[in-house]
Design a protein around this motif. Structure first.
Motif, short mmCIF file in Angstrom:
data_model
loop_
_atom_site.label_atom_id
_atom_site.label_comp_id
_atom_site.label_asym_id
_atom_site.label_seq_id
_atom_site.Cartn_x
_atom_site.Cartn_y
_atom_site.Cartn_z
N GLN A 1 0.22 -4.92 3.66
CA GLN A 1 1.23 -4.17 2.89
C GLN A 1 2.62 -4.72 3.16
OE1 GLN A 1 0.00 -0.34 4.42
NE2 GLN A 1 -0.81 0.28 2.43
N SER A 2 2.87 -5.18 4.38
CA SER A 2 4.16 -5.80 4.69
C SER A 2 4.37 -7.05 3.85
CB SER A 2 4.22 -6.14 6.18
OG SER A 2 5.35 -6.90 6.49
N VAL A 3 3.33 -7.88 3.72
CA VAL A 3 3.42 -9.09 2.90
C VAL A 3 3.60 -8.70 1.43
CG1 VAL A 3 2.20 -11.15 2.11
CG2 VAL A 3 2.09 -10.48 4.52
N MET A 4 2.85 -7.70 0.96
CA MET A 4 2.95 -7.26 -0.43
C MET A 4 4.36 -6.78 -0.77
SD MET A 4 0.10 -7.45 -2.33
CE MET A 4 0.11 -6.09 -3.49
N ASN A 5 5.03 -6.18 0.20
CA ASN A 5 6.39 -5.70 -0.05
C ASN A 5 7.36 -6.84 -0.35
OD1 ASN A 5 5.60 -3.05 0.41
ND2 ASN A 5 6.22 -3.06 2.56
N ASN A 6 6.98 -8.06 -0.01
CA ASN A 6 7.82 -9.22 -0.23
C ASN A 6 7.33 -10.10 -1.38
OD1 ASN A 6 9.93 -9.20 2.01
ND2 ASN A 6 8.06 -8.89 3.19
N LEU A 7 6.44 -9.55 -2.20
CA LEU A 7 5.96 -10.26 -3.39
C LEU A 7 6.33 -9.47 -4.64
CD1 LEU A 7 2.29 -11.24 -2.34
CD2 LEU A 7 4.38 -12.60 -2.09
N SER A 8 6.54 -10.19 -5.72
CA SER A 8 6.71 -9.56 -7.02
C SER A 8 5.85 -10.32 -8.02
CB SER A 8 8.17 -9.55 -7.45
OG SER A 8 8.64 -10.89 -7.58
N GLN B 1 6.39 -2.53 -9.09
CA GLN B 1 6.23 -1.25 -9.77
C GLN B 1 5.05 -0.44 -9.23
OE1 GLN B 1 7.21 -4.01 -11.15
NE2 GLN B 1 8.82 -3.60 -12.66
N ASP B 2 3.97 -1.12 -8.86
CA ASP B 2 2.82 -0.39 -8.32
C ASP B 2 3.18 0.33 -7.02
OD1 ASP B 2 1.35 -1.25 -10.42
OD2 ASP B 2 0.00 -2.56 -9.30
N SER B 3 3.84 -0.38 -6.13
CA SER B 3 4.24 0.24 -4.86
C SER B 3 5.19 1.41 -5.08
CB SER B 3 4.90 -0.80 -3.95
OG SER B 3 3.97 -1.76 -3.52
N GLN B 4 6.09 1.25 -6.03
CA GLN B 4 7.03 2.33 -6.33
C GLN B 4 6.29 3.57 -6.82
OE1 GLN B 4 9.46 0.29 -9.20
NE2 GLN B 4 10.97 -0.37 -7.68
N ALA B 5 5.34 3.37 -7.73
CA ALA B 5 4.60 4.51 -8.28
C ALA B 5 3.77 5.20 -7.19
CB ALA B 5 3.68 4.03 -9.41
N ILE B 6 3.15 4.42 -6.31
CA ILE B 6 2.33 4.99 -5.25
C ILE B 6 3.19 5.75 -4.25
CG2 ILE B 6 0.83 4.41 -3.29
CD1 ILE B 6 -0.26 2.09 -5.03
N ASN B 7 4.34 5.17 -3.86
CA ASN B 7 5.23 5.86 -2.94
C ASN B 7 5.73 7.17 -3.53
OD1 ASN B 7 5.01 3.76 -1.10
ND2 ASN B 7 6.86 2.73 -1.81
N SER B 8 6.05 7.16 -4.81
CA SER B 8 6.51 8.39 -5.47
C SER B 8 5.40 9.43 -5.50
CB SER B 8 6.99 8.06 -6.89
OG SER B 8 7.33 9.24 -7.60
N PHE B 9 4.20 8.99 -5.79
CA PHE B 9 3.05 9.90 -5.86
C PHE B 9 2.78 10.55 -4.50
CE2 PHE B 9 -1.61 10.11 -5.11
CZ PHE B 9 -1.91 11.19 -5.94
N LEU B 10 2.82 9.75 -3.45
CA LEU B 10 2.53 10.25 -2.11
C LEU B 10 3.72 10.97 -1.47
CD1 LEU B 10 0.52 7.23 -0.62
CD2 LEU B 10 -0.39 9.38 -1.53
N ALA C 1 4.75 1.55 2.43
CA ALA C 1 3.80 1.35 3.51
C ALA C 1 3.95 -0.07 4.05
CB ALA C 1 2.38 1.58 3.01
N GLY C 2 3.89 -0.22 5.34
CA GLY C 2 4.03 -1.53 5.96
C GLY C 2 5.45 -1.92 6.26
N SER C 3 6.42 -1.07 5.92
CA SER C 3 7.82 -1.42 6.13
C SER C 3 8.20 -1.43 7.61
CB SER C 3 8.73 -0.45 5.36
OG SER C 3 8.51 0.89 5.78
#
Length: 611
Positions: A467-474, A387-396, A402-404
């Motif tokens: 960020q790439s690693v974070m994209n694969n964590l929940s 959810q954090d990454s989703q909110a940040i991507n939407s904001f920016l 990031a990191g994809s």
């Protein structure tokens, strides 16, 4: 203000066109004063200046007296022109003096780690409301407390403003003051608002390093600035469905309906995070705390911006009072001037405040006291993926996380067991290897708490890898620049609740459903390889009930009924936000607060149009 040579130059510039004019007029005038030889108008004769028909001129009537009048008129015009230029210089001097005076009221501070942005590009401005009492005068200190009584400085309000000059759009993302994150350069994590104690540079670095949001400018306001703006506008009106009070902020609203607030009362509203509301004959405690306060702040800012827009900018006296109420208590980074602030106001003055999206970073709310490395941190909130990454991507406004674009095989990763759960480092490293990461080592480290967040540390310059690693964590996971082990680019210190994506989900799942396990390419959590006792992710159904689901990697999911929200916590059908319990944890202690939430029924809001 201006040199004498500059004034002389301006006068000469005005005189120049007039100095060439008399010679031409005199030559014509002499010819015109000769008596006409044939008839009263000299018919059949031409002036000596030329014999062609095109040069023929009729001689006006008049004599030497009319010539003197014309000369006097020219002298008067010259004097008027010189006087006008002098007045312009005086006005310009006064305007420059006013600008210098107001610009001098603006406080500047050196803020490191800011990113320079080229003109015409989107920019992110960190806006904070500091609760420091050290800058208050005697009158203000008597109201809010002195520097010795309330020491330190914390960012009571932390908002990020994203401005896009191309599309003339804006967005706001609030960061909860109690969000528990790694602090760059510090051994221990802490609340994000505590970073301001070390100065704005530390706060900027924390947001950039932990959330991956580049900051271009910094603006800080204090209590009196806020009050002054409201008072200059003559107050603002808000609608109160129920009586409210907060003994900490001195809020005391005893009458329902549309109320007109002065600066002091408005400040009490936006500072209230120990709110009580009166319903059904009893006082009830608002369980949302700082999250509820952020929601009220967003609503109030919309009302305040609408009031400013409605009053219009153009009344010199009111505009001067408004500027005078803001600048003396406004602190900005050394790269921002009064001219820059005025430019922003002109660029975005047509924005509709009610259409600017305002969101809050999703968090895990803890209802119990948090102990970290043996110290009591009170109540805190934790970051939550995806959810954090989703909110940040939407904001920016970025389409991809990031990191994809990072290839997992190019990233070296080490894993440390930070929760004490047996075998956790091994199972995590195996899951990351299955995703293609180059795991170079595993180990153990002492748990910092009975409930620890998973932290992805990265070496300098390796944020994209993290960020790439974070994209694969929940789950409960944070990112931070810090020490890594075994020479790795990234070191994952495991915590109490998190999951790692499965290879199939990380490469094929692209759906963006409400389930938190519905795809990593869009910022949603991928299907997971459980590394704790909980093997499911969190989702909220359309009717507000909660569920836990595990993606099959093809977009479908198997859903089972979840537990009800915590006792006293609002639901999507009641007041406040969508709070859902974290699977595997006591629902009375942990709740997920998402960015999509309703305004509580007791919260103040804009007055109806007729009010």
């Amino acid at each position: 203000m201006f040199s004498s040579s500059g004034i002389r130059f301006a006068i000469q510039a005005v005189k120049a066109p007039f100095q060439s004019c008399p010679r031409e007029v005199r030559s014509v005038t002499v010819s015109q004063t000769q008596p006409p030889p044939d008839g009263p108008r000299g018919e059949g004769r031409h002036l000596r200046s030329g014999n062609s028909p095109s040069s023929r001129r009729a001689a006006p009537s008049g004599g030497p007296g009319s010539t003197r009048k014309r000369r006097r008129w020219r002298r008067r015009l010259l004097r008027l022109s010189i006087t006008f230029v002098a007045l312009l210089l005086v006005v310009a001097g006064l305007g420059l003096g006013y600008y210098e005076y107001r610009n001098g009221q603006l406080h500047h501070v050196v803020v490191r780690h800011l990113h320079h942005q080229a003109p015409g590009r989107p920019e992110n401005i960190l806006m904070i409301g500091s609760n420091s009492r050290c800058a208050l005068n005697g009158k203000q200190a008597s109201q809010f407390g002195t520097c010795s009584e309330v020491g330190g400085a914390r960012s009571d309000v932390t908002m990020l403003l994203h401005l896009d000059p191309v599309h003339h759009t804006a967005a706001v993302l609030s960061i909860p003051r109690d969000l528990f994150l790694p602090i760059p350069g510090k051994a221990d994590a802490n609340r994000v608002d505590d970073a301001l104690n070390a100065g704005p540079s530390q706060l900027v670095q924390t947001i950039e390093a932990d959330l991956g949001i580049p900051i271009n400018h910094f603006i800080e306001l204090n209590f009196d600035t806020f009050q002054g703006v409201v008072n200059v506008l003559g107050g603002v009106s808000m609608y109160f469905p129920d009586p409210l009070k907060d003994s900490y902020s001195n809020l005391n609203i005893t009458t329902t309906g549309c109320q007109h607030l002065n600066g002091t009362q408005a400040l009490a509203v936006v500072r209230a995070r120990h709110l009580q509301y009166f319903q059904n004959g009893t006082w009830n405690y608002d369980p949302t705390g700082d999250i509820g306060r952020i929601s009220r702040d967003h609503e109030f800012l919309r009302i305040l911006a609408t009031a400013v827009k409605k009053s219009g900018l153009g009344n010199p006296l009111r505009d001067n009072a408004l500027v005078g109420s803001v600048l003396p208590d406004l602190t900005v980074d050394s790269g921002m001037s009064l001219k820059d602030l005025a430019s922003l106001a002109l660029t975005y003055h047509s924005l509709n405040p009610n259409k600017v999206p305002t969101n809050t970073l999703p968090v895990i709310n803890r209802a119990t006291t948090y102990y970290y490395n043996g110290a009591n941190y009170g109540t805190v909130v934790m970051p939550y993926q995806p959810q954090d990454s989703q909110a940040i991507n939407s904001f920016l406004g970025t389409p991809d996380p990031a990191g994809s674009n990072v290839t997992p095989g190019s990233v070296t990763v080490a894993v440390e067991n930070g929760s004490g759960t047996p075998g956790q480092a091994g199972s995590t490293s195996s899951a990351l290897q299955a995703l293609g990461y180059d795991v170079v080592g595993t180990g153990n480290t002492s748990p910092v708490s009975t409930f620890a967040e998973t932290t992805v540390y990265y070496a300098p310059g390796k944020m994209a890898d993290a960020q790439s690693v974070m994209n694969n964590l929940s789950g409960v996971a944070a990112m931070g620049q810090g020490p890594t082990i075994d020479g790795s680019d990234v070191t994952v210190v495991t915590g109490s609740f998190f999951q790692v994506a499965s290879p199939q989900a990380s490469t094929t799942s692209t759906s963006t459903g409400s389930s938190a396990s519905s795809g990593s390419s869009s910022g949603s959590a991928p299907s997971s390889s459980p590394v704790t006792s909980s093997s499911s992710t969190v989702s909220t159904s359309s009717n507000g009930s909660t569920s836990s689901s595990s993606s099959t990697g093809s977009g479908s999911s198997a859903t089972t009924s979840g537990t009800a929200p915590a006792a006293g916590a609002p639901t999507s059908t009641g007041p406040a936000s969508n709070w859902v319990p974290v699977p595997g944890l006591s629902s009375s202690e942990y709740s997920l607060i998402t960015t999509t939430h309703q305004i509580p029924s007791y919260d103040p809001r804009a007055c109806p149009a007729s009010g």
